[in-house]
Design an enzyme around this catalytic site. Structure first.
Site, PDB file in Angstrom:
ATOM      1  N   GLY A 152      17.809  11.668 -82.300  1.00  0.00           N
ATOM      2  CA  GLY A 152      17.176  10.554 -81.599  1.00  0.00           C
ATOM      3  C   GLY A 152      17.933   9.226 -81.627  1.00  0.00           C
TER       4      GLY A 152
ATOM      5  N   GLU B 131      19.267  -2.197 -72.002  1.00  0.00           N
ATOM      6  CA  GLU B 131      18.294  -1.501 -72.289  1.00  0.00           C
ATOM      7  C   GLU B 131      17.279  -2.044 -73.258  1.00  0.00           C
ATOM      8  OE1 GLU B 131      16.920   3.177 -73.700  1.00  0.00           O
ATOM      9  OE2 GLU B 131      19.100   2.712 -73.244  1.00  0.00           O
TER      10      GLU B 131
ATOM     11  N   GLY C 122     -14.461  -4.570 -77.371  1.00  0.00           N
ATOM     12  CA  GLY C 122     -15.500  -3.774 -77.976  1.00  0.00           C
ATOM     13  C   GLY C 122     -15.214  -2.407 -77.498  1.00  0.00           C
TER      14      GLY C 122
ATOM     15  N   PHE D  25      12.778  14.601 -74.297  1.00  0.00           N
ATOM     16  CA  PHE D  25      11.786  13.172 -74.061  1.00  0.00           C
ATOM     17  C   PHE D  25      12.756  12.538 -72.938  1.00  0.00           C
ATOM     18  CE2 PHE D  25      11.162  13.257 -78.839  1.00  0.00           C
ATOM     19  CZ  PHE D  25      10.012  14.256 -78.885  1.00  0.00           C
TER      20      PHE D  25
ATOM     21  N   LEU E 234     -11.524  -6.748 -78.889  1.00  0.00           N
ATOM     22  CA  LEU E 234     -12.094  -8.035 -78.313  1.00  0.00           C
ATOM     23  C   LEU E 234     -13.181  -7.324 -77.019  1.00  0.00           C
ATOM     24  CD1 LEU E 234      -9.684 -10.689 -78.434  1.00  0.00           C
ATOM     25  CD2 LEU E 234     -11.746 -10.837 -79.664  1.00  0.00           C
TER      26      LEU E 234
END
Length: 430
Positions: A178, A291, A388, A203, A386
Site C-alpha cells: 500500500g 495528490e 444526536g 482499491f 451534535l
C-alpha cells in the site's frame, strides 16, 4: 486564468439562468427536509472573504456549483446503490470544462490555473457527493501523461480525457503493498520490443469504469534499490489479459467505483511505457505532493460542509424548551470546531498558493494531508454527536459525511507515513 475557462463559465451561467432551487433541493439526495442551504463558499464558517480567489474564479465557482446541484446531487443516491456513477455525467462534466482544468491547452486541457481546479474540489466537497472521481482523473492521472508522456501519448489521451470520454485511473496499491511503493510485485518484462505485464492491483478508484490505467510495475529487480527499478505503463481497457475484478463494497464513498485489477501476460507495445524506463518511482515522488494537497483540500472543505450542516441543525432542533444551539456545552463545541476549521483552512490555502507557484514541498503537502484529514474525522465525529440519534440515520448528510471521511487518513499515503515524511524533513541535514 485562461480566457477560455472564463468564457465557458459565462456561457454555462447564461444557459442555466433558471432561479436557484429552494434550500431543500440542495440536499435532496439525503431525504431530509427543510434543511437550510449552505452559505456562499467564500464565507463558510464566517472566515470572511478568502483572498486567494479572483472574480473570475467566483464566476467559475457558480457554474461548478450549478453543475453539482443539477447533474450530481439528484442522482447520487441511485449511484450509491449501483456502486458507480454514470458515464453520462463524465461527458457532461467534460462539456462543462470541469475535467483537465489545470492541463495546458497545448496538451488538450482547459488551460486554467490551480485555483480554478481547487474550486472544483471544494464544490464537490460542499455537495457532499463523493461518487464522481473527477479529481483523481484530472489532477492525479492526467498530470502524469501531460508531464511525462510523449507527444503521441498526450495527443491520443488528453483530449479524450478532458472530454470525459476516456476515464483514467492509476494503479499503485497491491494486496501486499500500500503505502510502501517499494514493495510493488506487479512486474513487466521485455519481450522483443514489447513488454509483458503480470500482477494485480487493489482499491483502484475509477478502476471499474476506467478506459485507461497508469500501472506501477517493477522493470528491474536487480536495481540497487526497489525505487530504481519501477516504471509506469499505460494500459487500455480491452487489452488481452487485462481483467477487471469485482467492484469493492466499501464502508463509505459508496458511489465511487473501486475495483481490483488483474494483469495476466498483458502484452504492451513499447509506446505503452510512460516516461523513461525505471524512472517511475521518481515520477511518483514528483506528483504525490499534489495528490496529498488534493486530499487536504477535500478534507477541509468537507469540514466546512459538516460544520454548516450541524450549525443549521442545532439552530432548528429543540430540547429542554430551547434550541440546542443555546445550550452552553453545544456552543463551546461549535466554538472549538470553528476555530480548528478556520486555522486549518488558512494553512491549506497557504499550501494552495505555494503549489500554484511551484513552491510546495513534500513536507508541507504531507502536513496538510495529515492534519486536514485527521481534523475531518474529528469534525465528523463531533457533528454526528451534535445531531444526536438523527446523525446516525443515513438520510441525514452528516451520516454519509462521517463514513466518507474515514478513508482520508488512509489513501494517498497513510497518515503514519505522512508523519515519517514530515519528520525526515525536520531532521535532514540539508
Amino acid at each position: 486564468m485562461a480566457a477560455r475557462l472564463l468564457l465557458r463559465s459565462l456561457r454555462v451561467l447564461k444557459a442555466r439562468s433558471a432561479p436557484r432551487p429552494p434550500p431543500s433541493a440542495r440536499c435532496s439526495h439525503s431525504g431530509a427536509e427543510a434543511r437550510l442551504e449552505t452559505p456562499s463558499a467564500k464565507k463558510l464558517t464566517d472566515v470572511g472573504i478568502r483572498r486567494i480567489f479572483s472574480s473570475e474564479h467566483d464566476i467559475f465557482r457558480e457554474s461548478v456549483r450549478k453543475f453539482f446541484q443539477e447533474e450530481v446531487i439528484p442522482h447520487h443516491t441511485e449511484w450509491e446503490k449501483a456502486g458507480e456513477v454514470s458515464r453520462e455525467v463524465w461527458e457532461k462534466a467534460g462539456k462543462q470544462g470541469l475535467l483537465g482544468i489545470n492541463i495546458a491547452e497545448k496538451h488538450g486541457g482547459i488551460g486554467g490555473d490551480l485555483l480554478s481546479t481547487a474550486v472544483t474540489w471544494e464544490e464537490q466537497a460542499y455537495s457532499n457527493c463523493t461518487g464522481p472521481g473527477f479529481s483523481l482523473h484530472s489532477d492525479i492521472v492526467m498530470p502524469y501523461i501531460a508531464n511525462y508522456g510523449t507527444k503521441e501519448q498526450i495527443e491520443k489521451f488528453i483530449p479524450q480525457m478532458t472530454a470525459g470520454k476516456c476515464i483514467g485511473a492509476i494503479a499503485m496499491t497491491e494486496p501486499g503493498a500500500g503505502s510502501d511503493l517499494q514493495g510493488v510485485r506487479t512486474n513487466a518484462k521485455r519481450s522483443g520490443s514489447d513488454w509483458i505485464l503480470n500482477g494485480s492491483k487493489v482499491f483502484i478508484t475509477n478502476g471499474w469504469l476506467s478506459d485507461l490505467v497508469i500501472v506501477v510495475a517493477v522493470t528491474n529487480r536487480e536495481a540497487r534499490s526497489p525505487a530504481h527499478g519501477i516504471s509506469l505503463f499505460l494500459v487500455e481497457n480491452g487489452m488481452k489479459g487485462f481483467i477487471k475484478g469485482r467492484k469493492l463494497h466499501k464502508m463509505g464513498m459508496k458511489a465511487q467505483d473501486t475495483a481490483e485489477l488483474f494483469f495476466e501476460d498483458v502484452r504492451l507495445p513499447a509506446n505503452a511505457l510512460l516516461g523513461e524506463e525505471n524512472k517511475g518511482f521518481y515520477y511518483l515522488m514528483q506528483e504525490l505532493p499534489q495528490e496529498r494537497l488534493l486530499i487536504a483540500e477535500l478534507a477541509i472543505s468537507a469540514c466546512e460542509f459538516m460544520f454548516e450542516e450541524t450549525r443549521n441543525y442545532v439552530k432548528q432542533r429543540k430540547a429542554f424548551g430551547k434550541t440546542v444551539a443555546h445550550i452552553q456545552t453545544v456552543q463551546h463545541k461549535l466554538a472549538e470546531l470553528k476555530t480548528h476549521i478556520c486555522v486549518t483552512r488558512a494553512f491549506v490555502d497557504s499550501c494552495l498558493q505555494l503549489h500554484e507557484t511551484k513552491r510546495l514541498d513534500s513536507g508541507s503537502a504531507s502536513m496538510a494531508k495529515y492534519w486536514a484529514s485527521e481534523l475531518q474525522n474529528s469534525v465528523a465525529y463531533e457533528c454526528v454527536q451534535l445531531h444526536g440519534g438523527w446523525g446516525y440515520m443515513w438520510e441525514y448528510p452528516i451520516a454519509k459525511a462521517y463514513v466518507d471521511a474515514r478513508v482520508q487518513p488512509i489513501y494517498g499515503g497513510t497518515n503514519e507515513i505522512m508523519k515519517e515524511l514530515i519528520a525526515r524533513q525536520i531532521v535532514s541535514d540539508s
